[in-house]
Design a protein around this motif. Structure first.
Motif, PDB file in Angstrom:
ATOM      1  N   ALA A  27       0.833  -1.208   0.000  1.00  0.00           N
ATOM      2  CA  ALA A  27       0.000   0.000   0.000  1.00  0.00           C
ATOM      3  C   ALA A  27       0.868   1.258   0.000  1.00  0.00           C
ATOM      4  N   ALA A  28       1.917   1.273   0.821  1.00  0.00           N
ATOM      5  CA  ALA A  28       2.804   2.437   0.877  1.00  0.00           C
ATOM      6  C   ALA A  28       3.534   2.633  -0.435  1.00  0.00           C
ATOM      7  N   THR A  29       3.988   1.540  -1.047  1.00  0.00           N
ATOM      8  CA  THR A  29       4.682   1.628  -2.329  1.00  0.00           C
ATOM      9  C   THR A  29       3.747   2.131  -3.417  1.00  0.00           C
ATOM     10  N   SER A  30       2.499   1.668  -3.414  1.00  0.00           N
ATOM     11  CA  SER A  30       1.525   2.114  -4.412  1.00  0.00           C
ATOM     12  C   SER A  30       1.227   3.593  -4.255  1.00  0.00           C
ATOM     13  N   ALA A  31       1.075   4.052  -3.006  1.00  0.00           N
ATOM     14  CA  ALA A  31       0.808   5.470  -2.769  1.00  0.00           C
ATOM     15  C   ALA A  31       1.984   6.319  -3.220  1.00  0.00           C
ATOM     16  N   PHE A  32       3.215   5.847  -2.948  1.00  0.00           N
ATOM     17  CA  PHE A  32       4.403   6.578  -3.376  1.00  0.00           C
ATOM     18  C   PHE A  32       4.476   6.631  -4.891  1.00  0.00           C
ATOM     19  N   ALA A  33       4.199   5.526  -5.560  1.00  0.00           N
ATOM     20  CA  ALA A  33       4.253   5.473  -7.025  1.00  0.00           C
ATOM     21  C   ALA A  33       3.220   6.410  -7.636  1.00  0.00           C
ATOM     22  N   ALA A  34       2.047   6.522  -6.980  1.00  0.00           N
ATOM     23  CA  ALA A  34       1.006   7.403  -7.512  1.00  0.00           C
ATOM     24  C   ALA A  34       1.412   8.871  -7.382  1.00  0.00           C
ATOM     25  N   ASP A  35       2.243   9.215  -6.368  1.00  0.00           N
ATOM     26  CA  ASP A  35       2.637  10.598  -6.146  1.00  0.00           C
ATOM     27  C   ASP A  35       3.902  11.005  -6.902  1.00  0.00           C
ATOM     28  N   VAL A  36       4.570  10.079  -7.551  1.00  0.00           N
ATOM     29  CA  VAL A  36       5.778  10.411  -8.295  1.00  0.00           C
ATOM     30  C   VAL A  36       5.375  11.239  -9.514  1.00  0.00           C
ATOM     31  N   ALA A  37       5.998  12.385  -9.652  1.00  0.00           N
ATOM     32  CA  ALA A  37       5.655  13.294 -10.741  1.00  0.00           C
ATOM     33  C   ALA A  37       6.189  12.778 -12.074  1.00  0.00           C
ATOM     34  N   ARG A  38       5.359  12.873 -13.091  1.00  0.00           N
ATOM     35  CA  ARG A  38       5.765  12.509 -14.451  1.00  0.00           C
ATOM     36  C   ARG A  38       6.656  13.623 -15.001  1.00  0.00           C
ATOM     37  N   GLU A  74      -5.169  14.174 -21.778  1.00  0.00           N
ATOM     38  CA  GLU A  74      -4.753  13.093 -20.877  1.00  0.00           C
ATOM     39  C   GLU A  74      -3.873  13.601 -19.729  1.00  0.00           C
ATOM     40  N   LEU A  75      -3.280  14.778 -19.883  1.00  0.00           N
ATOM     41  CA  LEU A  75      -2.434  15.333 -18.823  1.00  0.00           C
ATOM     42  C   LEU A  75      -3.251  15.899 -17.667  1.00  0.00           C
ATOM     43  N   ASP A  76      -4.523  16.189 -17.902  1.00  0.00           N
ATOM     44  CA  ASP A  76      -5.361  16.845 -16.907  1.00  0.00           C
ATOM     45  C   ASP A  76      -5.380  16.083 -15.588  1.00  0.00           C
ATOM     46  N   GLY A  77      -5.001  16.772 -14.499  1.00  0.00           N
ATOM     47  CA  GLY A  77      -5.027  16.186 -13.165  1.00  0.00           C
ATOM     48  C   GLY A  77      -3.797  15.395 -12.766  1.00  0.00           C
ATOM     49  N   GLN A  78      -2.817  15.250 -13.666  1.00  0.00           N
ATOM     50  CA  GLN A  78      -1.624  14.471 -13.350  1.00  0.00           C
ATOM     51  C   GLN A  78      -0.622  15.288 -12.537  1.00  0.00           C
ATOM     52  N   SER A  79       0.186  14.575 -11.767  1.00  0.00           N
ATOM     53  CA  SER A  79       1.305  15.192 -11.063  1.00  0.00           C
ATOM     54  C   SER A  79       2.485  15.183 -12.029  1.00  0.00           C
ATOM     55  N   VAL A  80       3.032  16.365 -12.317  1.00  0.00           N
ATOM     56  CA  VAL A  80       4.081  16.486 -13.331  1.00  0.00           C
ATOM     57  C   VAL A  80       5.235  17.340 -12.825  1.00  0.00           C
ATOM     58  N   SER A  81       6.330  17.251 -13.548  1.00  0.00           N
ATOM     59  CA  SER A  81       7.496  18.082 -13.302  1.00  0.00           C
ATOM     60  C   SER A  81       8.026  18.522 -14.657  1.00  0.00           C
ATOM     61  N   THR A 133       7.063  21.468 -10.066  1.00  0.00           N
ATOM     62  CA  THR A 133       6.413  20.185  -9.816  1.00  0.00           C
ATOM     63  C   THR A 133       5.062  20.458  -9.167  1.00  0.00           C
ATOM     64  N   GLY A 134       4.018  19.809  -9.690  1.00  0.00           N
ATOM     65  CA  GLY A 134       2.670  19.987  -9.148  1.00  0.00           C
ATOM     66  C   GLY A 134       1.632  19.362 -10.039  1.00  0.00           C
ATOM     67  N   LYS A 135       0.374  19.670  -9.770  1.00  0.00           N
ATOM     68  CA  LYS A 135      -0.749  19.136 -10.554  1.00  0.00           C
ATOM     69  C   LYS A 135      -1.001  20.047 -11.745  1.00  0.00           C
ATOM     70  N   ILE A 136      -1.108  19.421 -12.918  1.00  0.00           N
ATOM     71  CA  ILE A 136      -1.377  20.178 -14.144  1.00  0.00           C
ATOM     72  C   ILE A 136      -2.834  19.991 -14.532  1.00  0.00           C
ATOM     73  N   ASN A 137      -3.422  21.044 -15.103  1.00  0.00           N
ATOM     74  CA  ASN A 137      -4.731  20.862 -15.725  1.00  0.00           C
ATOM     75  C   ASN A 137      -4.784  21.650 -17.015  1.00  0.00           C
ATOM     76  N   THR A 138      -5.762  21.319 -17.820  1.00  0.00           N
ATOM     77  CA  THR A 138      -5.841  21.876 -19.173  1.00  0.00           C
ATOM     78  C   THR A 138      -6.794  23.064 -19.238  1.00  0.00           C
ATOM     79  N   THR A 139      -6.909  23.784 -18.141  1.00  0.00           N
ATOM     80  CA  THR A 139      -7.716  24.997 -18.114  1.00  0.00           C
ATOM     81  C   THR A 139      -6.918  26.134 -18.728  1.00  0.00           C
TER      82      THR A 139
END
Length: 189
Positions: A20-31, A94-101, A160-166
């Motif tokens: 669970a911890a590894t999955s949460a960390f992987a989800a937060d890694v910025a693209r 597809e980038l909308d809402g993703q964590s990116v860098s 680094t942060g959340k991107i959206n297409t607004t």
């Protein structure tokens, strides 16, 4: 429950917690994004042409006389000619809402002394200031709650942060993307 069953249960719980911890960390890694990733694959890629600070002025598009000089203090209130500003910006949904860098250069919009809280992130030095702005899908409007200290005006940063297409409409240019920044850090060249 026997001691063996208890150890087995503890091991299973430990394994589940680790997964669970590894999955949460992987989800937060910025693209890690490159500027080309912001252009839809269906669009023909056109390389951005950076211009030098002393590159001269851009002639009027119709070949007519250049526009009159701007009145003192009105530079930031005049919308610049921007490629494709007659239609909605072509963005990658597809980038909308993703964590990116992504790395780029800062064009400050809201600042207090040397602390910047809102800015445009652009792919090359001087975009939107000394030359006409790039297309909207090559400009990112960035907001950061804490702000960050600006080094030199032409120093690169990584956001680094959340991107959206607004689409963000600013006085300098339209931005096809918005990032709510978690961090803004100086980038090593």
């Amino acid at each position: 429950m026997t001691a063996g069953q208890r150890r087995l249960l503890q091991g299973a719980l430990l394994l589940a917690a680790t997964v669970a911890a590894t999955s949460a960390f992987a989800a937060d890694v910025a693209r890690q994004l490159k500027w080309a990733d912001l252009v839809p694959k269906t669009m023909p890629a056109q390389p951005l042409q950076g211009k030098t600070f002393f590159g001269g002025s851009t002639p009027a598009p119709d070949g007519g006389p250049p526009p009159p000089p701007l009145a003192e203090g009105t530079f930031m209130s005049v919308k610049r000619r921007q490629p494709g500003n007659d239609r909605p910006p072509a963005v990658v949904p597809e980038l909308d809402g993703q964590s990116v860098s992504i790395g780029g250069y800062v064009v400050p919009l809201d600042f207090d002394a040397t602390t910047v809280k809102e800015f445009l992130l652009v792919p090359f030095v001087g975009a939107c200031i000394h030359v006409p702005p790039p297309p909207a899908n090559q400009i990112i409007y960035v907001k950061t709650e804490k702000g960050f200290e600006v080094g030199g005006q032409f120093d690169p940063v990584t956001v680094t942060g959340k991107i959206n297409t607004t689409v963000a409409f600013t006085g300098l240019a339209d931005a096809g993307y918005t990032i709510t920044a978690d961090t803004v850090e100086p980038r090593t060249k």
